[in-house]
Write a protein that holds these residues in place. Structure first.
Motif, PDB file in Angstrom:
ATOM      1  N   PRO A  17       9.979  -7.669  -3.556  1.00 28.84           N
ATOM      2  CA  PRO A  17      11.242  -7.172  -4.131  1.00 28.84           C
ATOM      3  C   PRO A  17      11.572  -5.763  -3.662  1.00 28.84           C
ATOM      4  CG  PRO A  17       9.896  -8.230  -5.806  1.00 28.84           C
ATOM      5  CD  PRO A  17       9.021  -8.065  -4.596  1.00 28.84           C
ATOM      6  N   ASN A  18      10.555  -4.918  -3.526  1.00 31.43           N
ATOM      7  CA  ASN A  18      10.800  -3.553  -3.063  1.00 31.43           C
ATOM      8  C   ASN A  18      11.275  -3.541  -1.621  1.00 31.43           C
ATOM      9  OD1 ASN A  18       9.885  -2.779  -5.558  1.00 31.43           O
ATOM     10  ND2 ASN A  18       7.967  -1.912  -4.832  1.00 31.43           N
ATOM     11  N   GLU A  19      10.676  -4.376  -0.799  1.00 29.13           N
ATOM     12  CA  GLU A  19      11.078  -4.451   0.604  1.00 29.13           C
ATOM     13  C   GLU A  19      12.522  -4.925   0.709  1.00 29.13           C
ATOM     14  OE1 GLU A  19       9.739  -6.723   4.738  1.00 29.13           O
ATOM     15  OE2 GLU A  19       9.153  -7.504   2.789  1.00 29.13           O
ATOM     16  N   GLU A  20      12.864  -5.947  -0.062  1.00 27.25           N
ATOM     17  CA  GLU A  20      14.217  -6.492  -0.002  1.00 27.25           C
ATOM     18  C   GLU A  20      15.238  -5.474  -0.516  1.00 27.25           C
ATOM     19  OE1 GLU A  20      13.883 -10.118  -2.184  1.00 27.25           O
ATOM     20  OE2 GLU A  20      12.984 -11.212  -0.516  1.00 27.25           O
ATOM     21  N   PHE A  21      14.867  -4.753  -1.568  1.00 29.20           N
ATOM     22  CA  PHE A  21      15.768  -3.729  -2.095  1.00 29.20           C
ATOM     23  C   PHE A  21      15.991  -2.643  -1.048  1.00 29.20           C
ATOM     24  CE2 PHE A  21      17.078   0.019  -4.359  1.00 29.20           C
ATOM     25  CZ  PHE A  21      17.886  -0.457  -5.378  1.00 29.20           C
ATOM     26  N   SER A  27       0.832  -1.197   0.000  1.00 34.42           N
ATOM     27  CA  SER A  27       0.000   0.000   0.000  1.00 34.42           C
ATOM     28  C   SER A  27       0.864   1.243   0.000  1.00 34.42           C
ATOM     29  CB  SER A  27      -0.914   0.007   1.231  1.00 34.42           C
ATOM     30  OG  SER A  27      -1.804  -1.077   1.190  1.00 34.42           O
ATOM     31  N   CYS A  28       1.963   1.179   0.744  1.00 34.83           N
ATOM     32  CA  CYS A  28       2.885   2.305   0.802  1.00 34.83           C
ATOM     33  C   CYS A  28       3.534   2.524  -0.557  1.00 34.83           C
ATOM     34  CB  CYS A  28       3.943   2.037   1.860  1.00 34.83           C
ATOM     35  SG  CYS A  28       5.106   3.366   2.143  1.00 34.83           S
ATOM     36  N   PHE A  29       3.970   1.423  -1.200  1.00 35.56           N
ATOM     37  CA  PHE A  29       4.661   1.533  -2.473  1.00 35.56           C
ATOM     38  C   PHE A  29       3.720   1.839  -3.631  1.00 35.56           C
ATOM     39  CE2 PHE A  29       8.043  -1.609  -0.817  1.00 35.56           C
ATOM     40  CZ  PHE A  29       8.743  -0.573  -0.273  1.00 35.56           C
ATOM     41  N   ILE A  30       2.547   1.168  -3.641  1.00 37.79           N
ATOM     42  CA  ILE A  30       1.679   1.238  -4.798  1.00 37.79           C
ATOM     43  C   ILE A  30       0.687   2.380  -4.710  1.00 37.79           C
ATOM     44  CG2 ILE A  30       0.026  -0.047  -6.200  1.00 37.79           C
ATOM     45  CD1 ILE A  30       1.295  -2.602  -5.105  1.00 37.79           C
ATOM     46  N   GLY A  31       0.268   2.742  -3.504  1.00 40.44           N
ATOM     47  CA  GLY A  31      -0.743   3.774  -3.336  1.00 40.44           C
ATOM     48  C   GLY A  31      -0.369   5.074  -4.048  1.00 40.44           C
ATOM     49  N   LEU A  32      -1.362   5.688  -4.660  1.00 37.19           N
ATOM     50  CA  LEU A  32      -1.172   6.937  -5.397  1.00 37.19           C
ATOM     51  C   LEU A  32      -0.136   6.786  -6.503  1.00 37.19           C
ATOM     52  CD1 LEU A  32      -1.185   9.537  -2.491  1.00 37.19           C
ATOM     53  CD2 LEU A  32      -3.012   9.086  -4.119  1.00 37.19           C
ATOM     54  N   GLY A  33      -0.136   5.602  -7.140  1.00 37.03           N
ATOM     55  CA  GLY A  33       0.722   5.435  -8.312  1.00 37.03           C
ATOM     56  C   GLY A  33       2.196   5.336  -7.988  1.00 37.03           C
ATOM     57  N   LEU A  34       2.550   4.658  -6.885  1.00 39.69           N
ATOM     58  CA  LEU A  34       3.955   4.511  -6.514  1.00 39.69           C
ATOM     59  C   LEU A  34       4.639   5.864  -6.393  1.00 39.69           C
ATOM     60  CD1 LEU A  34       4.645   1.475  -8.762  1.00 39.69           C
ATOM     61  CD2 LEU A  34       5.154   1.482  -6.355  1.00 39.69           C
ATOM     62  N   THR A  35       4.153   6.658  -5.480  1.00 37.89           N
ATOM     63  CA  THR A  35       4.694   8.001  -5.309  1.00 37.89           C
ATOM     64  C   THR A  35       5.956   7.985  -4.466  1.00 37.89           C
ATOM     65  OG1 THR A  35       3.196   8.338  -3.467  1.00 37.89           O
ATOM     66  CG2 THR A  35       2.457   9.107  -5.593  1.00 37.89           C
ATOM     67  N   ALA A  36       6.394   9.178  -4.093  1.00 34.05           N
ATOM     68  CA  ALA A  36       7.680   9.326  -3.438  1.00 34.05           C
ATOM     69  C   ALA A  36       7.809   8.456  -2.221  1.00 34.05           C
ATOM     70  CB  ALA A  36       7.883  10.781  -3.036  1.00 34.05           C
ATOM     71  N   LEU A  37       8.971   7.830  -2.095  1.00 32.99           N
ATOM     72  CA  LEU A  37       9.237   6.953  -0.975  1.00 32.99           C
ATOM     73  C   LEU A  37      10.525   7.373  -0.308  1.00 32.99           C
ATOM     74  CD1 LEU A  37       8.577   4.266   0.569  1.00 32.99           C
ATOM     75  CD2 LEU A  37      10.145   3.163  -0.992  1.00 32.99           C
ATOM     76  N   ALA A  38      10.445   7.835   0.925  1.00 33.63           N
ATOM     77  CA  ALA A  38      11.648   8.150   1.682  1.00 33.63           C
ATOM     78  C   ALA A  38      12.237   6.849   2.180  1.00 33.63           C
ATOM     79  CB  ALA A  38      11.298   9.046   2.868  1.00 33.63           C
ATOM     80  N   GLU A  80       6.758   1.241 -12.524  1.00 37.26           N
ATOM     81  CA  GLU A  80       7.064  -0.118 -12.947  1.00 37.26           C
ATOM     82  C   GLU A  80       7.770  -0.887 -11.839  1.00 37.26           C
ATOM     83  OE1 GLU A  80       9.325   0.326 -16.519  1.00 37.26           O
ATOM     84  OE2 GLU A  80       7.557   0.803 -17.742  1.00 37.26           O
ATOM     85  N   HIS A  81       7.662  -0.373 -10.611  1.00 33.73           N
ATOM     86  CA  HIS A  81       8.266  -1.000  -9.426  1.00 33.73           C
ATOM     87  C   HIS A  81       9.793  -0.973  -9.456  1.00 33.73           C
ATOM     88  CE1 HIS A  81       4.258  -2.827  -8.636  1.00 33.73           C
ATOM     89  NE2 HIS A  81       4.234  -2.963  -9.942  1.00 33.73           N
ATOM     90  N   HIS A 105      17.290   2.713 -11.716  1.00 33.94           N
ATOM     91  CA  HIS A 105      17.688   3.956 -12.368  1.00 33.94           C
ATOM     92  C   HIS A 105      18.543   4.755 -11.388  1.00 33.94           C
ATOM     93  CE1 HIS A 105      15.226   3.452 -15.881  1.00 33.94           C
ATOM     94  NE2 HIS A 105      14.097   3.429 -15.192  1.00 33.94           N
ATOM     95  N   ILE A 106      19.682   5.245 -11.862  1.00 37.43           N
ATOM     96  CA  ILE A 106      20.571   6.064 -11.037  1.00 37.43           C
ATOM     97  C   ILE A 106      20.650   7.461 -11.655  1.00 37.43           C
ATOM     98  CG2 ILE A 106      22.884   6.307 -10.075  1.00 37.43           C
ATOM     99  CD1 ILE A 106      21.374   3.857  -9.046  1.00 37.43           C
TER     100      ILE A 106
END
Length: 233
Positions: free
Chosen positions: A79-83, A34-45, A106-107, A133-134
């Protein structure tokens, strides 16, 4: 000028294989999704999803995570959690070198650096086996980015009318490098909603944060306890 480089996917190390799912973990995974996907995968600190807003206002937005199957939710979140677990602590050890960190639509992880990318962070990224992406030469640090967003909150709150719901404000690198996103809040069931949205927009557009930062108003308007809806500005 922002420089972009791509780290391609590589075979996962044994230590990075997927973890088994239990009922309790399923709930944790859904929360992460929900944190990652909500609102279209918005900013994540690095420390989690965060946005500054007026005290007492807790708007909700329609989250795609709520309509996903458990398998789809886990597929997106794990995968996002592990990253984040592998790369986040390394990023935090270089506070003067990194500017932002989030997951795109695209996660895929996106990491911005103040100047050149830090080799230790790149090594951590490669260890996950995931593409990323860097972005280099953003010209600011994560601390400066968030401090600017917090200052914008303070500046707006100082003169904000009590009759107009205060917006949600936070660093939004997914909108663009250095962008501070502002999401307006209004009860669209109210007969006064259109005027409040217009007034909120006007007040926001009069604000200024200075280069290299900029302000962008989200096209969505949030209402307490209601889904996000798009409106014409």
């Amino acid at each position: 000028m922002i420089r972009v480089r791509q780290i391609e996917a590589m075979p996962l190390a044994t230590s990075a294989r997927r973890m088994p799912t239990s009922p309790q973990r399923g709930e944790e995974v859904k929360k992460i999704a929900s944190c990652f996907i909500g609102l279209g995968l918005t900013a994540l600190a690095v420390s989690g999803c965060a946005a500054a807003s007026a005290e007492g206002i807790e708007p909700t937005a329609a989250s795609p995570a709520n309509s996903l199957t458990p398998a789809e939710v886990e597929s997106a979140a794990v995968p996002n959690e592990e990253f984040s677990s592998a790369v986040g602590p390394v990023l935090e050890s270089f506070p003067n070198d990194y500017a932002f960190f989030y997951f795109d639509s695209e996660h895929k992880p996106v990491i911005g650096f103040t100047n050149e990318a830090v080799p230790a962070v790149l090594d951590a990224v490669k260890s996950t086996g995931q593409p990323a992406h860097i972005l280099e030469d953003s010209g600011f640090t994560d601390a400066e980015y968030n401090a600017t967003a917090e200052q914008l909150v303070a500046d707006l709150q100082a003169t904000w009318p009590t009759t107009v719901p205060f917006p949600m404000i936070g660093a939004r690198p997914d909108f663009g490098v250095g962008v501070i996103g502002v999401t307006r809040i209004a009860d669209e069931g109210s007969s006064d909603a259109a005027r409040l949205i217009q007034e909120s927009t006007r007040l926001i557009e009069e604000a200024d944060v200075g280069s290299p930062f900029s302000i962008q108003v989200d096209k969505n308007v949030l209402g307490p306890g209601k889904p996000a809806t798009a409106v014409d500005r």
